[in-house]
Design a protein around this motif. Structure first.
Motif, PDB file in Angstrom:
ATOM      1  N   LYS B  12       6.860  42.559   4.460  1.00  0.00           N
ATOM      2  CA  LYS B  12       5.512  42.253   4.976  1.00  0.00           C
ATOM      3  C   LYS B  12       5.062  40.895   4.467  1.00  0.00           C
ATOM      4  O   LYS B  12       5.253  40.559   3.301  1.00  0.00           O
ATOM      5  CB  LYS B  12       4.534  43.347   4.524  1.00  0.00           C
ATOM      6  CG  LYS B  12       3.115  42.896   4.366  1.00  0.00           C
ATOM      7  CD  LYS B  12       2.175  43.708   5.213  1.00  0.00           C
ATOM      8  CE  LYS B  12       0.833  43.024   5.348  1.00  0.00           C
ATOM      9  NZ  LYS B  12       0.554  42.542   6.672  1.00  0.00           N
ATOM     10  N   TRP B  13       4.510  40.113   5.384  1.00  0.00           N
ATOM     11  CA  TRP B  13       4.010  38.788   5.020  1.00  0.00           C
ATOM     12  C   TRP B  13       2.523  38.686   5.315  1.00  0.00           C
ATOM     13  O   TRP B  13       2.062  39.206   6.342  1.00  0.00           O
ATOM     14  CB  TRP B  13       4.715  37.704   5.837  1.00  0.00           C
ATOM     15  CG  TRP B  13       6.119  37.414   5.446  1.00  0.00           C
ATOM     16  CD1 TRP B  13       6.534  36.444   4.580  1.00  0.00           C
ATOM     17  CD2 TRP B  13       7.307  38.056   5.933  1.00  0.00           C
ATOM     18  NE1 TRP B  13       7.908  36.458   4.479  1.00  0.00           N
ATOM     19  CE2 TRP B  13       8.408  37.436   5.308  1.00  0.00           C
ATOM     20  CE3 TRP B  13       7.567  39.110   6.817  1.00  0.00           C
ATOM     21  CZ2 TRP B  13       9.733  37.815   5.536  1.00  0.00           C
ATOM     22  CZ3 TRP B  13       8.876  39.500   7.053  1.00  0.00           C
ATOM     23  CH2 TRP B  13       9.950  38.852   6.408  1.00  0.00           C
ATOM     24  N   PHE B  14       1.774  38.031   4.427  1.00  0.00           N
ATOM     25  CA  PHE B  14       0.441  37.535   4.781  1.00  0.00           C
ATOM     26  C   PHE B  14       0.619  36.042   5.014  1.00  0.00           C
ATOM     27  O   PHE B  14       0.750  35.281   4.055  1.00  0.00           O
ATOM     28  CB  PHE B  14      -0.548  37.757   3.646  1.00  0.00           C
ATOM     29  CG  PHE B  14      -0.889  39.198   3.407  1.00  0.00           C
ATOM     30  CD1 PHE B  14      -1.655  39.903   4.325  1.00  0.00           C
ATOM     31  CD2 PHE B  14      -0.442  39.865   2.281  1.00  0.00           C
ATOM     32  CE1 PHE B  14      -1.982  41.231   4.105  1.00  0.00           C
ATOM     33  CE2 PHE B  14      -0.757  41.195   2.060  1.00  0.00           C
ATOM     34  CZ  PHE B  14      -1.523  41.880   2.974  1.00  0.00           C
ATOM     35  N   ASP B  15       0.625  35.634   6.275  1.00  0.00           N
ATOM     36  CA  ASP B  15       0.999  34.255   6.607  1.00  0.00           C
ATOM     37  C   ASP B  15       2.342  33.908   5.965  1.00  0.00           C
ATOM     38  O   ASP B  15       3.336  34.507   6.260  1.00  0.00           O
ATOM     39  CB  ASP B  15      -0.098  33.265   6.177  1.00  0.00           C
ATOM     40  CG  ASP B  15      -1.301  33.380   7.107  1.00  0.00           C
ATOM     41  OD1 ASP B  15      -1.091  33.725   8.297  1.00  0.00           O
ATOM     42  OD2 ASP B  15      -2.431  33.145   6.656  1.00  0.00           O
ATOM     43  N   LYS B  16       2.322  32.953   5.010  1.00  0.00           N
ATOM     44  CA  LYS B  16       3.590  32.525   4.400  1.00  0.00           C
ATOM     45  C   LYS B  16       3.949  33.393   3.198  1.00  0.00           C
ATOM     46  O   LYS B  16       5.089  33.436   2.764  1.00  0.00           O
ATOM     47  CB  LYS B  16       3.473  31.055   3.938  1.00  0.00           C
ATOM     48  CG  LYS B  16       3.333  30.065   5.074  1.00  0.00           C
ATOM     49  CD  LYS B  16       4.692  29.495   5.462  1.00  0.00           C
ATOM     50  CE  LYS B  16       4.686  28.849   6.826  1.00  0.00           C
ATOM     51  NZ  LYS B  16       3.735  27.744   6.947  1.00  0.00           N
ATOM     52  N   PHE B  17       2.931  34.050   2.649  1.00  0.00           N
ATOM     53  CA  PHE B  17       3.155  34.797   1.413  1.00  0.00           C
ATOM     54  C   PHE B  17       3.798  36.148   1.703  1.00  0.00           C
ATOM     55  O   PHE B  17       3.296  36.944   2.493  1.00  0.00           O
ATOM     56  CB  PHE B  17       1.815  35.003   0.703  1.00  0.00           C
ATOM     57  CG  PHE B  17       1.911  35.846  -0.536  1.00  0.00           C
ATOM     58  CD1 PHE B  17       2.455  35.329  -1.702  1.00  0.00           C
ATOM     59  CD2 PHE B  17       1.477  37.160  -0.527  1.00  0.00           C
ATOM     60  CE1 PHE B  17       2.546  36.107  -2.837  1.00  0.00           C
ATOM     61  CE2 PHE B  17       1.561  37.946  -1.661  1.00  0.00           C
ATOM     62  CZ  PHE B  17       2.101  37.415  -2.821  1.00  0.00           C
ATOM     63  N   GLN B  18       4.938  36.399   1.052  1.00  0.00           N
ATOM     64  CA  GLN B  18       5.606  37.676   1.292  1.00  0.00           C
ATOM     65  C   GLN B  18       5.082  38.708   0.301  1.00  0.00           C
ATOM     66  O   GLN B  18       5.275  38.581  -0.912  1.00  0.00           O
ATOM     67  CB  GLN B  18       7.116  37.530   1.150  1.00  0.00           C
ATOM     68  CG  GLN B  18       7.824  38.783   1.638  1.00  0.00           C
ATOM     69  CD  GLN B  18       9.316  38.596   1.804  1.00  0.00           C
ATOM     70  OE1 GLN B  18       9.855  37.545   1.487  1.00  0.00           O
ATOM     71  NE2 GLN B  18       9.974  39.622   2.318  1.00  0.00           N
ATOM     72  N   ALA B  19       4.405  39.732   0.829  1.00  0.00           N
ATOM     73  CA  ALA B  19       3.763  40.713  -0.033  1.00  0.00           C
ATOM     74  C   ALA B  19       4.698  41.868  -0.365  1.00  0.00           C
ATOM     75  O   ALA B  19       4.597  42.457  -1.439  1.00  0.00           O
ATOM     76  CB  ALA B  19       2.498  41.248   0.630  1.00  0.00           C
ATOM     77  N   LEU B  20       5.574  42.225   0.559  1.00  0.00           N
ATOM     78  CA  LEU B  20       6.545  43.292   0.300  1.00  0.00           C
ATOM     79  C   LEU B  20       7.936  42.771   0.618  1.00  0.00           C
ATOM     80  O   LEU B  20       8.151  42.151   1.661  1.00  0.00           O
ATOM     81  CB  LEU B  20       6.245  44.525   1.168  1.00  0.00           C
ATOM     82  CG  LEU B  20       4.948  45.273   0.892  1.00  0.00           C
ATOM     83  CD1 LEU B  20       4.801  46.433   1.868  1.00  0.00           C
ATOM     84  CD2 LEU B  20       4.890  45.776  -0.531  1.00  0.00           C
ATOM     85  N   LYS B  21       8.880  43.019  -0.295  1.00  0.00           N
ATOM     86  CA  LYS B  21      10.237  42.510  -0.104  1.00  0.00           C
ATOM     87  C   LYS B  21      11.215  43.670  -0.142  1.00  0.00           C
ATOM     88  O   LYS B  21      11.393  44.298  -1.193  1.00  0.00           O
ATOM     89  CB  LYS B  21      10.586  41.504  -1.207  1.00  0.00           C
ATOM     90  CG  LYS B  21       9.696  40.269  -1.203  1.00  0.00           C
ATOM     91  CD  LYS B  21       9.965  39.399  -2.408  1.00  0.00           C
ATOM     92  CE  LYS B  21       8.978  38.249  -2.470  1.00  0.00           C
ATOM     93  NZ  LYS B  21       8.929  37.618  -3.781  1.00  0.00           N
TER      94      LYS B  21
END
Lengths: 418, 243
Positions: B12-21
């Motif tokens: 899951k990404w918030f824009d460029k930031f990957q919140a879940l990997k």
């Protein structure tokens, strides 16, 4: 005895208060003599100083009685509220003198020197307002050009409205719903039919003849009821995730907010019929109603959107987490809270709407202010503009103030804070 | 025991930031999982993806046999089966406590009002605020509000309960009353995923512990092993700081 005139103190309370009151009384006496008896005791002073003597005397007096914690409750109250500093004392005196100067003049114009008896302009002999003008024209101010013999129809429809609204406050909650539906969807048709006629043996009366205060009410009421739901859906539309809906809402709102109401009305009267196919005719009043409704709906939409944005995101999430879809979430959770938040803004828009109705004169419809305008140009009643507009202003004020009070009550009633 | 939630390679990404990997997780029926980790590690995002308050971009999330996707009709059905308790309570301030609890059963599950009220009173009794039923949320203490939020979620008879830091916004004195209600619920056999920093609660209730950092599940272990014998250094560091 050691008395410091600059700093009045508690030890010499009686002397200070007596001197102070003496100064104030002299100041007031001077002022009253000046205003009502045309006597100027201080004429020997230079003109500029003489004019301000009451205020100067009053200030000195108020300075002497400004004693903190004097122990006298009345004195302390006066000092705290009117006389806490030299500047406040000056403002208090100024306000009191202004009121004394203008209220009697106003009362004289309104009541004591006003003319009530008679039927023609020639009966207005004294210097005050000529209420005869309003008295003679009252019928027109209320009913416009509606034929006298048919006015019972307007009376009846408004009477039914009042009875229904009154009943809505007293019937049990169970029937309230049905009464409300009847009021919103059935009654308007009955009321309009009764006033316009054409069926059931009622004489047809074209909308051009409607007018006066009754037309103000008709236009306001319809626009109020219709602009609210339209504004609500526009507000939701502007926040929608679907681009087509969002952009058409934005376009609609910005278009209607960007043009003056008077141009909208003008367009509805002059331009709109040109786009219609030959032979079709939409009544002038209907066109005006649609124009005002859409215009106010755009404002209403932005007011409601303000409320929607004030709601915390958590409310949406809680509603979603309970399995509610878009419409349930909005009608059960979001809108009840958002609308409550913006009651002052909604009331604002409604008041503006009521006061915008006089603009329908551009299409030839004359509500209260329009009828006043017409009456004052009658050759037999020239020069009555003041009385007419003051009367119209008062009526508008009463209507708007009542709405304002109602909205405040509603706010209190719906409050679920502590 | 059968699986009720399954996450496969969720990103899951918030824009460029990957919140879940690449998050993989299986939850069985009646299992209690506590997720901990530093702030910004993706704990809340993870459980919010399970009822799609957040959308994931890659991977599969399967709840009660149904995959969570763009299909909204399914989403509302799944949400109705997955209860959630928020950090900020999120009670509906314009409704009384009782109405907060009956609203969704009446409008979403279409229960008759009378039945919905019975269920509501039952659940309010369970969290011990039945005497507050006629009050409004603004008149209750934080602890009472959070217990009401728990009761509101339970009224939907959910199969799974998600807790997003349910005690973080509470006064220390009120934390216990909320935790007690959650312990009761756990003992009754509810499937629970709890994001919390209350390690005492975790030790008492959790079957499995998950430690997250920077969007990854760093460690998943039986509760006893997790506290007594953490494997990764990051977990050791975290535990040494909060215990």
């Amino acid at each position: 005895m050691n008395i410091n005139l600059i700093k009045p103190n508690k030890e010499n309370l009686t002397s200070f208060v007596s001197i102070g009151i003496l100064f104030i009384l002299v100041g007031f006496f001077d002022f009253l003599a000046n205003t009502f008896l045309n006597l100027n005791f201080t004429a020997f002073l230079p003109a500029g100083v003489s004019y301000f003597t009451p205020i100067i005397l009053g200030l000195i007096g108020l300075h002497f009685i400004r004693i903190e914690y004097s122990g006298n409750i009345l004195l302390d109250k006066i000092n705290a509220n009117f006389n806490s500093s030299n500047f406040n004392a000056l403002l208090s005196l100024f306000v009191i003198f202004t009121l004394i100067k203008f209220i009697p003049a106003l009362l004289n114009w309104f009541i004591f020197d006003a003319n009530f008896a008679g039927d023609t302009k020639q009966d207005c002999t004294s210097s005050g307002a000529c209420w005869v003008f309003v008295k003679v024209w009252l019928n027109r101010f209320v009913y416009g050009m509606y034929p006298d013999t048919e006015q019972w129809r307007i009376n009846t429809s408004f009477f039914i409205l009042f009875v229904l609204v009154g009943a809505a406050f007293f019937v049990p909650t169970k029937f309230k719903k049905y009464l409300l539906i009847f009021l919103l969807f059935v009654y308007p048709i009955i009321g309009l039919k009764l006033i316009s006629g054409g069926d059931f043996g009622l004489k047809y009366i074209e909308t051009g003849a409607w007018g006066g205060l009754s037309l103000t009410f008709i236009v306001s009421a319809f626009a109020l009821i219709l602009c609210f739901p339209i504004g609500m859906f526009l507000a939701l539309g502007r926040r929608s995730n679907l681009p087509a809906i969002r952009y058409s809402s934005i376009g609609f709102i910005e278009l209607w907010r960007g043009v003056p109401l008077i141009t909208v009305l003008f367009m509805s009267a002059v331009m709109f019929p040109m786009f219609l196919p030959d032979g079709t005719y939409v009544d002038k009043l209907i066109r005006v109603l649609v124009a005002i409704t859409l215009f106010e709906a755009a404002y209403m939409a932005e007011v409601i959107r303000g409320g929607l944005q004030a709601l915390p995101k958590g409310q949406y999430e809680a509603a979603k987490s309970l399995g509610m879809g878009y419409w349930k979430m909005h009608f059960l959770i979001v809108l009840p809270q958002a609308l409550k938040l913006v009651i002052p803004g909604i009331a604002n828009t409604f008041l503006a709407l009521v006061k915008d109705t006089p603009l329908i004169f551009v299409v030839g419809l004359l509500e209260l202010a329009g009828m006043v305008n017409l009456a004052k140009t009658n050759p037999e009643w020239l020069g009555m503009a003041m009385e007419g507009y003051v009367f119209a202003g008062l009526v508008f004020w009463v209507v708007c103030y009542a709405m304002s009070r109602y909205s405040q009550n509603l706010e209190k009633k719906l409050s679920t804070e502590r | 025991m059968s699986k009720i939630i399954e996450l496969k390679n969720v990103n899951k990404w918030f824009d460029k930031f990957q919140a879940l990997k690449d998050v993989n997780l299986e939850v069985n029926q009646q299992e209690k999982i506590v997720i901990c980790g530093p702030s910004g590690s993706g704990k809340s995002t993870l459980i919010r993806c399970i009822n799609r308050l957040e959308e994931h971009q890659e991977g599969q999330i399967i709840v009660d046999g149904k995959e969570i996707s763009e299909n909204t009709k399914d989403i509302e059905k799944i949400r109705a089966e997955v209860g959630m308790v928020f950090q900020q309570f999120n009670l509906f301030p314009h409704l009384s406590i009782l109405d907060n609890c009956t609203l969704a059963p009446i409008w979403v599950k279409k229960l008759p009002k009378k039945q919905a009220e019975e269920i509501a009173m039952e659940n309010l009794k369970r969290v011990q605020i039945v005497d507050q039923a006629r009050k409004f949320p603004g008149q209750l203490s934080g602890g009472q509000q959070q217990r009401c939020a728990l009761a509101r979620a339970l009224c939907m008879k959910p199969k799974i309960m998600l807790f997003d830091e349910p005690t973080s916004a509470l006064d220390p004195e009120m934390i216990k009353e909320v935790l007690d209600a959650m312990v009761d619920l756990a003992k009754a056999g509810m499937t629970m995923i709890v994001v919390t920093h209350e390690m005492g609660f975790a030790k008492e209730v959790a079957d499995n512990m998950i430690f997250m950092d920077e969007g990854r599940i760093v460690e998943k272990a039986k509760t006893k092993d997790f506290f007594d014998n953490p494997k990764s250094d990051r977990t050791k560091l975290f535990l040494s700081q909060i215990l």
